[in-house]
Design a protein around this motif. Sequence first.
Motif, mmCIF file in Angstrom:
data_model
loop_
_atom_site.group_PDB
_atom_site.id
_atom_site.type_symbol
_atom_site.label_atom_id
_atom_site.label_comp_id
_atom_site.label_asym_id
_atom_site.label_seq_id
_atom_site.Cartn_x
_atom_site.Cartn_y
_atom_site.Cartn_z
ATOM 1 N N THR A 137 0.831 -1.204 0.000
ATOM 2 C CA THR A 137 0.000 0.000 0.000
ATOM 3 C C THR A 137 0.866 1.255 0.000
ATOM 4 O OG1 THR A 137 -1.819 -1.123 1.141
ATOM 5 C CG2 THR A 137 -1.766 1.283 1.271
ATOM 6 N N GLN A 141 1.318 4.205 -2.860
ATOM 7 C CA GLN A 141 1.036 5.602 -2.519
ATOM 8 C C GLN A 141 2.213 6.516 -2.810
ATOM 9 O OE1 GLN A 141 -0.035 5.340 1.616
ATOM 10 N NE2 GLN A 141 -2.182 4.832 1.208
ATOM 11 N N GLN A 142 3.409 6.062 -2.507
ATOM 12 C CA GLN A 142 4.571 6.950 -2.569
ATOM 13 C C GLN A 142 5.320 6.906 -3.901
ATOM 14 O OE1 GLN A 142 7.068 6.550 0.907
ATOM 15 N NE2 GLN A 142 5.489 7.356 2.256
#
Length: 502
Positions: A137, A141-142
């Motif tokens: 996750t 996201q990054q």
Amino acid sequence: MNAIIDYNQNPLVSFLDKLPEMFTKADIIKYVHANDIRMINFRYVAADGRLKCLNHPVTHSHYLHDVLSCGERVDGSSLFPFIEAGSSDLYVIPRFRTAFIDPFAEIPTLNLLCSYFTKDGLPLESAPEYTLQKAHTLFKQQTGLSFEAMGELEFYVIGPSDPLFPTPNQRGYHESAPFNKFEAFRCEAIHLIAQAGGQIKYGHSEVGSFELDGTTYEQNEIEFLVDSPETAADQLVVAKWIIRSLAHQYGLHVTFAPKITTGKAGSGLHFHTKMLCDGKSVMIRDGVLSDHARRAIAGYMTCAPSLTAFGNTNPTSYFRLVPHQEAPTTVCWGDRNRSVLVRVPLGWLGNNNMLSTANPLESSELLDFSSKQTVEMRAPDGSADVYQMMAGLIVAARHGLQMEPADALAIAKQTYVDANIHQHGNEHKVKHLEQLPASCWDSAGCLEAQRAIYEQGGVFSPDLIDGIVQKLRSYQDHDIRERVKLDPTVMEKMVAQHLHCG
């Protein structure tokens, strides 16, 4: 999509006409009723990396609904050493996408893998499957990318010697029956794993083959297709359980242990990884390995010493990580080179249509197979916690991608090796490179030194890192190689102790 469903060997996929990731509680109940399922088994991975089991008889519909809705309580302190007995109750909640028929149960039985939750109904931060979920996750996201992976599961099958059609010592690679004695066993294991939802690329015999005291030792490998890291990890733990259970039925021994004797091939658990953007691979650009891929490799190089804490978790792991055994010892990478830590395998990048050359009736149009390109981490072995190892690789790739691009590409350039590093005359190519740890004790120190990388974003909980470090140091193996030189029976005792690791 229809073709994938039509040829899927999982009976639930055929019956429900949907892929596992679409399974719901209503689907599971529908299948149970229609197929006279009389037992629901919850299975979940504990600290030893093995699947545990909780049996639920299907006595009536209300009970079935309750079991699938609210899961069950388990004693966490008996499953994980870092959980205190005074507050040890955990919930195990089934993940419906993991459902598969138990191929060994006489009573019609459905198996479901579970996730751990706390008394507050929150995911257990240190649980293996949740650590991996958090890693993926945060990576998405990054970085704006997604991650895929698969494992190469190596293992020895051990049974009575057969004097007919012997296989030469350590010459078992891709051997076939009758020289390969356990091909039928391997094929049945592959079939059962596929029925349980495993997406398998192929299986074959491996290099390791030898006879000892009237016993045959044959090394095998089952390699999976790339998938989401969460699914890839689930498939590996189920596959291990199926292989062991089938071996028990055959009256055979099976071991995933990293090393079982000196001078013979050890068993690894190599992980192939790739990254995607909007469903398309970013591993290749203009016909060569992309900067994205090289920056991720830089992350693997940087984190390599501490990654052993997840992938090489008992003293016998470090009997395998020695020169001249097709196992890595040096932190480096290369193309098609089996002596390096990270290998870039062949990726179908040539300008010739091999299919039409071999089959003149086929079109000569050049097809693009660059999406198949992966990079292979070769250090891990069968002692690995596959969820933690997969999570560690994702963290390491993210670490590389979050470096300054110029710095990451410089690390990739500095650690690239274009030759067999164990071949005489190539010593100068690697003398400046870092070596992998030589023991669990050393691995623990590397993890402590780099723990902030893994704890960033809450991926690995501090308690989990503490527990891993404590376990690795408990072996007191900092001088293990010297002790084995003085007394070879030390290795024999450790191999016996860890024969059924993972």
